[in-house]
Scaffold this motif. Structure first.
Motif, PDB file in Angstrom:
ATOM      1  N   GLY A 123       0.802  -1.227   0.000  1.00  0.00           N
ATOM      2  CA  GLY A 123       0.000   0.000   0.000  1.00  0.00           C
ATOM      3  C   GLY A 123       0.832   1.273   0.000  1.00  0.00           C
ATOM      4  N   GLY A 124       0.121   2.381  -0.267  1.00  0.00           N
ATOM      5  CA  GLY A 124       0.737   3.707  -0.214  1.00  0.00           C
ATOM      6  C   GLY A 124       1.329   4.133  -1.550  1.00  0.00           C
ATOM      7  N   ASP A 125       1.768   5.415  -1.567  1.00  0.00           N
ATOM      8  CA  ASP A 125       2.382   5.978  -2.770  1.00  0.00           C
ATOM      9  C   ASP A 125       3.782   5.406  -2.952  1.00  0.00           C
ATOM     10  N   SER A 126       4.106   5.041  -4.193  1.00  0.00           N
ATOM     11  CA  SER A 126       5.438   4.488  -4.537  1.00  0.00           C
ATOM     12  C   SER A 126       5.892   3.524  -3.442  1.00  0.00           C
ATOM     13  N   ASP A 127       7.104   3.709  -2.874  1.00  0.00           N
ATOM     14  CA  ASP A 127       7.461   2.779  -1.786  1.00  0.00           C
ATOM     15  C   ASP A 127       7.672   3.554  -0.478  1.00  0.00           C
ATOM     16  N   LYS A 128       6.856   4.624  -0.310  1.00  0.00           N
ATOM     17  CA  LYS A 128       6.952   5.444   0.908  1.00  0.00           C
ATOM     18  C   LYS A 128       6.708   4.606   2.170  1.00  0.00           C
TER      19      LYS A 128
ATOM     20  N   ASP B 221       7.935 -13.377   6.322  1.00  0.00           N
ATOM     21  CA  ASP B 221       7.579 -13.732   7.705  1.00  0.00           C
ATOM     22  C   ASP B 221       6.333 -13.010   8.219  1.00  0.00           C
ATOM     23  N   ALA B 222       5.964 -11.937   7.556  1.00  0.00           N
ATOM     24  CA  ALA B 222       4.720 -11.234   7.942  1.00  0.00           C
ATOM     25  C   ALA B 222       4.344 -10.270   6.827  1.00  0.00           C
ATOM     26  N   ILE B 223       3.060 -10.045   6.666  1.00  0.00           N
ATOM     27  CA  ILE B 223       2.561  -9.083   5.672  1.00  0.00           C
ATOM     28  C   ILE B 223       1.871  -7.948   6.424  1.00  0.00           C
ATOM     29  N   PHE B 224       2.245  -6.711   6.128  1.00  0.00           N
ATOM     30  CA  PHE B 224       1.609  -5.539   6.748  1.00  0.00           C
ATOM     31  C   PHE B 224       1.012  -4.655   5.652  1.00  0.00           C
ATOM     32  N   VAL B 225      -0.295  -4.454   5.705  1.00  0.00           N
ATOM     33  CA  VAL B 225      -0.926  -3.491   4.793  1.00  0.00           C
ATOM     34  C   VAL B 225      -0.926  -2.141   5.510  1.00  0.00           C
ATOM     35  N   TYR B 226      -0.040  -1.256   5.087  1.00  0.00           N
ATOM     36  CA  TYR B 226       0.165   0.036   5.769  1.00  0.00           C
ATOM     37  C   TYR B 226      -0.878   1.071   5.370  1.00  0.00           C
ATOM     38  N   ASN B 227      -1.264   1.026   4.061  1.00  0.00           N
ATOM     39  CA  ASN B 227      -2.129   2.095   3.537  1.00  0.00           C
ATOM     40  C   ASN B 227      -2.896   1.542   2.350  1.00  0.00           C
ATOM     41  N   ASP B 228      -3.789   2.364   1.792  1.00  0.00           N
ATOM     42  CA  ASP B 228      -4.628   1.888   0.689  1.00  0.00           C
ATOM     43  C   ASP B 228      -3.752   1.444  -0.479  1.00  0.00           C
TER      44      ASP B 228
END
Ligand code: G3P
Ligand code: MG
Length: 380
Positions: A113-118, A178-185
């Motif tokens: 998620g998020g813009d580019s790889d911010k 080892d883990a997936i985090f969805v940070y933003n849309d």
């Protein structure tokens, strides 16, 4: 029921700032999108409201399901946009709690998620050492998504080499998540759904493999995500949010619902006893409110110290535009400190004036200025 010296009356035109000799026993938590901003545009009375509170030393924090940048970057941007000096001590966003998830700091995590790889950069600023994105996987293996030719140009400027190859013939050296985090849309629901699905149906997070256990009727949950596949964290449950367009837009919760649909099609889903194991954080969930209350209390202590005074925090007014997140969370939060959270719904965001909100606020008002004037009037 606030300190006797707090006599300043709240008029439609804020009374001239006066030096507070004591700090009131109430404070505010403000949602951002639909309350203070619409996308990047400040709402008309947002500046006036926050400036008034600061002039009266009434503490407040910003509590948003938004994100995508580091707290320091986001809060200095908000200070500029709202022309109100704020710092990270008064700011909680969707993925802020991820910074405390030390278990994964030395592991390989996928950030989505998020813009580019911010958001990768934010995760690294939080201390995560090995962070990859679906864009990195696409750049290294364009065939992983059949339509990559059209979308690769978007990714080419901000992907990084993978820390290990995807090589199913050699699982021990193949890339392991080892883990997936969805940070933003997510900006690319298709690619991100494909990559997350690959990880969740793999052997223990080893990309390129397929868990032989998945679908095994003898296993609980038919083996899906029982083969040691990595946990999946979402930072924000919002199905809808108030952006610039006049109608609410699909948020990170929309992406999650779409992923759940693909999961159900692949595995049979909940009606087949196969839940998608996930942790959804953000408002209205308790951990987010606990985290926010701690930050509000600490910020208020800082103001108390400035005035060499003390007083107990008794009430927090949670001002939001989304009944599902702000009002449900404010209504449902049982504070371990005994603080009373009072939900106030504004009509400048997701909630449509005149409709019946799914979660009933203590008060419905026009905008954020009305919310504060109503709250201050309750404190007389
Ligand atoms: O992505 C932001 C959206 O989900 C809502 O943010 O500030 O209204 O909690 P906010
Ligand atoms: Mg909102």
């Amino acid at each position: 029921n606030c300190s006797p010296s707090f006599k300043r009356s709240f008029q439609t035109e804020a009374t001239p700032p006066s030096s507070a000799t004591s700090i009131p026993e109430f404070a505010f938590a403000f949602d951002i999108d639909g309350v203070l901003l619409r996308s990047s545009d400040p709402l008309p009375r947002a500046h006036k409201t926050l400036s008034y509170l600061q002039s009266q030393d009434i503490p407040f924090i910003l509590l948003t399901n938004g994100g995508g940048k580091h707290e320091s970057e986001r809060v200095s941007e908000l200070s500029r946009k709202l022309s109100v000096p704020m710092d990270t001590s008064m700011f909680v966003q969707s993925h802020t709690p991820f910074a405390d998830m030390h278990t994964y700091k030395d592991k390989t995590v996928m950030v989505v998620g998020g813009d580019s790889d911010k958001c990768r950069v934010v995760a690294e600023q939080y201390g995560f050492k090995t962070v990859i994105t679906p864009g990195d996987v696409l750049a290294a293996y364009p065939d992983i998504w059949p339509f990559s030719q059209q979308i690769l140009p978007y990714y080419k400027d901000f992907t990084r080499p993978l820390p290990a190859p995807i090589d199913p013939s050699s699982p021990s050296t193949s890339l392991k998540i080892d883990a997936i985090f969805v940070y933003n849309d997510p900006r690319d629901w298709g690619l991100d759904t494909q990559i997350i699905k690959d990880v969740l149906l793999s052997q223990q997070g080893i990309m390129g493999t397929l868990s032989s256990k998945n679908g095994d009727p003898n296993l609980p949950n038919k083996g899906y995500q029982q083969d040691g596949q990595p946990p999946l964290y979402f930072s924000n449950p919002d199905l809808l949010w108030a952006a610039k367009y006049h109608l609410p837009r699909l948020g990170q919760g929309g992406f999650r619902e779409a992923l759940e649909g693909v999961w159900a099609a692949l595995t049979g889903g909940p009606q087949n006893g196969v839940e998608l194991h996930k942790t959804v954080m953000g408002k209205p969930h308790r951990p987010t409110y606990e985290f926010a209350e701690k930050r509000l209390v600490a910020h208020r202590e800082h103001i108390l110290a400035k005035h060499a005074t003390t007083s107990e925090l008794k009430r927090v007014y949670m001002v939001g535009d989304n009944p599902e997140s702000d009002i449900a969370g404010g209504n449902g939060y049982e504070s371990p400190l005994g603080t009373d959270w009072v939900s106030v719904l504004v009509q400048t965001g997701v909630y449509v004036e005149g409709s019946t909100p799914a979660h009933r606020p203590r008060q419905i008002v026009g905008d954020v200025w009305d919310a504060v004037s109503w709250a201050v009037a309750q404190e007389k």
